[in-house]
Design a protein around this motif. Structure first.
Motif, PDB file in Angstrom:
ATOM      1  N   UNK A 175       0.715  -1.095   0.098  1.00 19.15           N
ATOM      2  CA  UNK A 175       0.081   0.034   0.026  1.00 19.15           C
ATOM      3  C   UNK A 175       0.902   1.214   0.139  1.00 19.15           C
ATOM      4  N   UNK A 176       2.122   1.268   0.307  1.00 18.18           N
ATOM      5  CA  UNK A 176       3.119   2.432   0.194  1.00 18.18           C
ATOM      6  C   UNK A 176       3.345   2.726  -1.017  1.00 18.18           C
ATOM      7  N   UNK A 177       3.188   1.809  -1.969  1.00 17.58           N
ATOM      8  CA  UNK A 177       3.600   2.123  -3.248  1.00 17.58           C
ATOM      9  C   UNK A 177       2.330   2.033  -4.419  1.00 17.58           C
ATOM     10  N   UNK A 178       1.280   1.292  -4.169  1.00 12.81           N
ATOM     11  CA  UNK A 178       0.364   1.202  -5.008  1.00 12.81           C
ATOM     12  C   UNK A 178      -1.183   1.474  -4.517  1.00 12.81           C
ATOM     13  N   UNK A 179      -2.171   1.991  -5.371  1.00 15.36           N
ATOM     14  CA  UNK A 179      -3.426   2.166  -5.008  1.00 15.36           C
ATOM     15  C   UNK A 179      -4.347   1.667  -6.238  1.00 15.36           C
ATOM     16  N   UNK A 180      -5.135   0.861  -5.991  1.00 11.87           N
ATOM     17  CA  UNK A 180      -5.916   0.563  -7.120  1.00 11.87           C
ATOM     18  C   UNK A 180      -7.184   1.281  -6.966  1.00 11.87           C
ATOM     19  N   UNK A 181      -7.455   2.024  -7.900  1.00  8.30           N
ATOM     20  CA  UNK A 181      -8.620   3.071  -7.960  1.00  8.30           C
ATOM     21  C   UNK A 181      -9.808   2.407  -8.562  1.00  8.30           C
ATOM     22  N   UNK A 182     -10.660   2.136  -7.869  1.00  8.22           N
ATOM     23  CA  UNK A 182     -11.927   1.845  -8.618  1.00  8.22           C
ATOM     24  C   UNK A 182     -11.848   0.360  -9.433  1.00  8.22           C
ATOM     25  N   UNK A 183     -10.897  -0.437  -9.071  1.00  6.87           N
ATOM     26  CA  UNK A 183     -10.489  -1.585  -9.984  1.00  6.87           C
ATOM     27  C   UNK A 183     -10.059  -1.101 -11.402  1.00  6.87           C
ATOM     28  N   UNK A 184      -9.977  -0.092 -11.742  1.00  6.76           N
ATOM     29  CA  UNK A 184      -9.743   0.543 -13.140  1.00  6.76           C
ATOM     30  C   UNK A 184      -8.367   1.125 -13.204  1.00  6.76           C
ATOM     31  N   UNK A 185      -7.845   1.728 -12.325  1.00  5.56           N
ATOM     32  CA  UNK A 185      -6.295   2.405 -12.569  1.00  5.56           C
ATOM     33  C   UNK A 185      -5.740   1.859 -11.386  1.00  5.56           C
ATOM     34  N   UNK A 186      -4.266   1.842 -11.642  1.00  3.10           N
ATOM     35  CA  UNK A 186      -3.399   1.529 -10.580  1.00  3.10           C
ATOM     36  C   UNK A 186      -2.494   2.853 -10.414  1.00  3.10           C
ATOM     37  N   UNK A 187      -2.544   3.369  -9.343  1.00  6.58           N
ATOM     38  CA  UNK A 187      -2.051   4.676  -9.201  1.00  6.58           C
ATOM     39  C   UNK A 187      -0.951   4.323  -8.242  1.00  6.58           C
ATOM     40  N   UNK A 188       0.363   5.314  -8.385  1.00  6.85           N
ATOM     41  CA  UNK A 188       1.511   5.377  -7.529  1.00  6.85           C
ATOM     42  C   UNK A 188       1.269   6.136  -6.417  1.00  6.85           C
ATOM     43  N   UNK A 189       1.310   5.520  -5.255  1.00  7.57           N
ATOM     44  CA  UNK A 189       1.323   6.256  -3.965  1.00  7.57           C
ATOM     45  C   UNK A 189       2.495   7.164  -3.438  1.00  7.57           C
ATOM     46  N   UNK A 190       3.681   6.803  -3.629  1.00  5.56           N
ATOM     47  CA  UNK A 190       4.628   7.533  -3.245  1.00  5.56           C
ATOM     48  C   UNK A 190       6.040   7.118  -4.328  1.00  5.56           C
ATOM     49  N   UNK A 191       6.612   8.258  -4.584  1.00  2.97           N
ATOM     50  CA  UNK A 191       7.866   8.338  -5.468  1.00  2.97           C
ATOM     51  C   UNK A 191       9.117   7.853  -4.612  1.00  2.97           C
ATOM     52  N   UNK A 192       9.587   7.013  -5.427  1.00  2.00           N
ATOM     53  CA  UNK A 192      11.078   6.304  -4.746  1.00  2.00           C
ATOM     54  C   UNK A 192      12.302   6.482  -5.494  1.00  2.00           C
TER      55      UNK A 192
END
Length: 406
Positions: free
Chosen positions: A185-202
């Motif tokens: 969860x610190x890296x990814x968030x699945x938005x509405x099962x439609x999009x994968x979003x980056x949570x934090x920039x490494x």
């Protein structure tokens, strides 16, 4: 989610000197008009051809695994041959690949005659189980690849469906969205099962293969090496003088990382051309076989700001890329990744495919041994028949001689 990306240094901006401006505009205006004649590279085409058969077999296996209970009536699979592009009947396929499936009889419906069913063989199941271990051992690599794909994209968001569509190209496990993504969860968030979003920039992931190579060379030599592309044509491949000059000047321009913010670039600028080449280089470098079909890359035009004519990059920069036409499909390949038709540096996730290829090879060896035994049996039977005929002929001759003498 938006993050502060590294800014691109000012030394790549439009020059202020009037003469330099005129030259700069002539230089940029010529990009779209540059033409390089496509030429076949037999070694790189062979690399694609080598993988053709096992990919077909993997497609058939996937078809069975996707069925309820992972079993399927043989005749149902036969009806799907055209969609699977299977050139032979399923029975022939099974005889050629004896270690993939077990055949048994069962009823499709109650009170009907039993028919042939297919299920995954024990040998294939062991391979599938081993592949799960390979994915677990290389989970950090999968996470890094996913992060990089999101970090290069516009707004750090990519369609989940598109990522599923390219999972084979990058070596992602089948269930990466359901099982892997929720564990980070610190890296990814699945938005509405439609999009994968980056949570934090490494920042650790925001360094391209080109930049890492320059850092390694700098550390090895003690001299600061600037990031640059490897540009080399195969022997016998010639380009016109004006194109050589354009490439030389283009190569001298500063490298632009695909992780840098390029929102201010004009689509037709040299800077955007440099970034686009860097983007494709990084995408191909992240892929398992350092190659991706062009239609698949085209699905990410919006996310990665590719132009509509993006595929011309692969022929225009033919010393960096090769565009194969093998199988009637355009495939972008990274030249530096191959020596002849063999990959130089193999992705650890390739073990998944290697395990399957080894199983196929064992099956082919078993089939050859069985065919050899059958041929020997036929030969022995033919020999026995010949011996019997010879003995009968000898008996007939003896009887004739006795009858004649009497």
């Amino acid at each position: 989610m938006l993050f502060h990306r590294p800014t691109i240094s000012s030394h790549i901006n439009t020059p202020s000197n009037p003469t330099a401006i005129r030259v700069w505009f002539q230089f940029t205006a010529s990009i779209s008009s540059l033409k390089v004649k496509w030429r076949k590279d037999q070694n790189l085409d062979q690399a694609i051809e080598t993988d053709k058969y096992w990919r077909l077999c993997a497609k058939v296996v996937k078809e069975v695994l996707n069925e309820p209970g992972q079993v399927i009536p043989l005749r149902y699979l036969d009806k799907r041959r055209e969609r699977l592009r299977l050139p032979v009947k399923v029975n022939t396929f099974l005889s050629r690949n004896p270690l993939l499936f077990d055949v048994y009889y069962d009823r499709i419906k109650p009170k009907t005659q039993p028919v042939k069913f297919l299920k995954v063989s024990d040998r294939l199941q062991r391979v599938l189980d081993r592949n799960e271990i390979v994915y677990r051992e290389n989970e950090e690599l999968v996470v890094a690849k996913l992060c990089k794909l999101l970090m290069m994209s516009r707004d750090n968001v990519v369609s989940a469906d598109k990522l599923v569509h390219v999972k084979r190209e990058f070596g992602f496990p089948n269930d990466f969205l359901e099982n892997l993504v929720p564990r980070y969860p610190d890296y990814f968030r699945l938005v509405g099962n439609s999009y994968l979003e980056l949570v934090s920039w490494n920042p650790r992931f925001a360094k391209s293969v080109i930049e890492k190579r320059a850092d390694e060379e700098s550390e090895l030599t003690g001299v600061k090496i600037r990031p640059s592309f490897n540009w080399k044509l195969p022997s016998g491949f010639l380009i016109k003088k004006e194109m050589r000059e354009w490439i030389r000047d283009w190569m001298e321009r500063p490298y632009i990382s695909p992780y840098d913010d390029a929102s201010s670039f004009d689509q037709a600028s040299l800077e955007m051309e440099k970034r686009t080449v860097g983007m494709f280089h990084e995408l191909l470098s992240l892929s398992l076989y350092k190659r991706i079909p062009v239609p698949i890359l085209g699905k990410f035009t919006e996310e990665y700001r590719f132009s509509n004519a993006f595929s011309s990059v692969f022929t225009r920069h033919s010393g960096i890329f090769y565009m194969s036409l093998k199988g009637g499909i355009k495939t972008a390949m990274l030249r530096e990744a191959y020596k002849g038709d063999e990959l130089i540096d193999r992705d650890p996730l390739l073990e998944v495919n290697d395990n399957f290829v080894e199983l196929l090879a064992e099956g082919h060896k078993l089939r050859e041994e069985q065919l050899k035994l059958k041929r020997q049996a036929v030969k022995d039977d033919t020999g026995m028949v010949s011996v019997r005929k010879s003995r009968l002929n000898d008996l007939d001759l003896t009887e004739s001689e006795e009858l004649y003498s009497s």
